[in-house]
Enzyme design. Sequence first.
Site, PDB file in Angstrom:
ATOM      1  N   CYS A 393     -41.245  41.979 -48.528  1.00 18.26           N
ATOM      2  CA  CYS A 393     -40.485  42.694 -49.555  1.00 18.26           C
ATOM      3  C   CYS A 393     -40.567  44.204 -49.314  1.00 18.26           C
ATOM      4  O   CYS A 393     -39.946  44.711 -48.390  1.00 18.26           O
ATOM      5  CB  CYS A 393     -40.972  42.290 -50.939  1.00 18.26           C
ATOM      6  SG  CYS A 393     -39.820  42.736 -52.269  1.00 18.26           S
ATOM      7  N   HIS A 530     -40.236  36.514 -50.506  1.00 18.65           N
ATOM      8  CA  HIS A 530     -41.658  36.246 -50.732  1.00 18.65           C
ATOM      9  C   HIS A 530     -42.000  34.826 -50.274  1.00 18.65           C
ATOM     10  O   HIS A 530     -42.031  33.892 -51.082  1.00 18.65           O
ATOM     11  CB  HIS A 530     -42.002  36.418 -52.210  1.00 18.65           C
ATOM     12  CG  HIS A 530     -42.013  37.837 -52.669  1.00 18.65           C
ATOM     13  ND1 HIS A 530     -43.150  38.619 -52.623  1.00 18.65           N
ATOM     14  CD2 HIS A 530     -41.022  38.628 -53.153  1.00 18.65           C
ATOM     15  CE1 HIS A 530     -42.857  39.835 -53.077  1.00 18.65           C
ATOM     16  NE2 HIS A 530     -41.570  39.864 -53.398  1.00 18.65           N
ATOM     17  N   GLU A 532     -44.762  33.553 -49.568  1.00 21.12           N
ATOM     18  CA  GLU A 532     -46.046  33.061 -50.077  1.00 21.12           C
ATOM     19  C   GLU A 532     -45.887  32.098 -51.237  1.00 21.12           C
ATOM     20  O   GLU A 532     -46.769  31.256 -51.479  1.00 21.12           O
ATOM     21  CB  GLU A 532     -46.946  34.236 -50.486  1.00 21.12           C
ATOM     22  CG  GLU A 532     -46.489  35.058 -51.672  1.00 21.12           C
ATOM     23  CD  GLU A 532     -45.602  36.230 -51.317  1.00 21.12           C
ATOM     24  OE1 GLU A 532     -45.546  37.201 -52.098  1.00 21.12           O
ATOM     25  OE2 GLU A 532     -44.950  36.173 -50.262  1.00 21.12           O
TER      26      GLU A 532
END
Length: 563
Positions: A393, A530, A532
């Site tokens: 990001c 993102h 994750e």
Amino acid sequence: MTKFVFVTGGVVSSLGKGIAAASLAAILESRGLKVTLIKLDPYLNVDPGTMSPFQHGEVFVTEDGAETDLDLGHYERFITTRMKRSNNFTSGQIYKNVLEKERRGDYLGKTVQVIPHVTNEIQEFVKRGAGIGSHSGDDAKFGVGEPVDVAIVEIGGTVGDIESLPFLEAVRQLSLKMGPTNTAFVHLTYVPFIAAAGELKTKPTQHTVQKMREIGIQPDVLLCRADRPIPDEEREKISLFTNVALHGVISVWDADTIYKVPRMLHEQGLDEMICMKLQLLTKPANLSRWDRLVKEVEHPRREITIAMAGKYTELSDSYKSLNEALRHAGIQHHAKVNIEYVDSETLTPETAGELSKFDAILVPGGFGKRGIEGKIVAAQYAREHGIPYLGICLGMQVATIEYARHKAGLAGANSTEFEPDGPHPVIALIDEWQDADGSIQKRDANSDLGGTMRLGAQSSDVKAGTLAHEIYGDVVTERHRHRYEANQKYLQRLQDAGLVISAITQREKLTEMVELPRSVHPWYVGVQFHPEFKSTPWDGHPLFSSYIAAALEHHAALQKEAA
């Protein structure tokens, strides 16, 4: 019929209600039940999207674009059910919806009160999260979860807090309506060890249960947190004074990995008690994959250290999903991943040499100007010294800014977020995009901060022959949370200077991934999304797996040089 388990907490906060709830869900899922989890947050914010990471920790983003509590990240990592907007709601959402109904006249002139209007609204939100729709306009507005066998509802805050009272009253009423065989209450409490006295103290637990009983709730199970196993003598004392059966007083001691908690709870019979209370006939629990996971965590074959350059380094919860994703990737490679936080506010060209000892460098997401130049220094050092780099990001944006300044000849390049009138705004505000559902979103500099970012799952095309294509294939679909993007006016200039735009959206031509060619750098990638949020301990995530593989190679090269 859907059964409900309500998880509450007492004495102090941060005891691990989210981990306890997720662990119970994982055990029940291993017994063949379809399970979901719902998080109720008593704060008045509509969602955590505008809250400081120091106050709240990470904001977890769901596939459908909801900004939610970080506990939903634990939920997704522990069970197979994917969380949605309907799995998390706050007092702010509840009161906002009640007041909107009052303005429309939905209450037909009645005096609007906490009981019954707010408590009824809470119950409707809970039922929607469990897949029980009300066939009203709110179903479409807030979404309805998939039907499940068991819904585990975690109530944030601590019993005794003023903010939590409407939620506790609402679930008390819901349990009364549904009957004793369809609801269960699990209360997480704290049993402190007083070093001066050399003993565990049960009085705080007695008092928190007393407070619950005053509200009208009798816990079925107590999960007693302590830094050590609680002896039977203390458990008997707790049972006597709380009116909870002895086998329902469960010791939950500190563990060196959260992945041990499901086995800890199962061996003390938590899932069996819940199934008996809810009259659920299931197959026996099978936690073998959790045992294999713990074995991998405890017996790594290699070890590496990642530098994470950010500004929220004082609170690791700010990067909870990211930390877990790195560890998941380590598990895939039989390696222990150590994460060392580097405060980007202290990172300068003069101090950048301290990054040389790390096996890889990562710049995570974030907002605001503070610490931004330090992050740019980290990206530059990784690029110039061949250290594997992952920018997420904002981390992709600073890599773009750094490359523009030092390789594309764009002196003073910056983001309009940090320098609105800079000479080269290589990062700028997105003013229009298309969401996954086909709707067109438009924003400008005057839009509200809350709920106005590009959120949720978005797809883009991946350029053939790139590292991104090796990782993702032709299309990448990941979750987003941002309002700034690479400025299209500068993309050609950056590409001419050697930066590879490896993933881009079809309609808006928004840059989703950048990288350097392998001939220039072994592993240098920035992503606007993102990744994750989609990593699990079982499968990891392909991007993080590739990143950790590169870090292991760099570590081996450093060791060879030192030998």
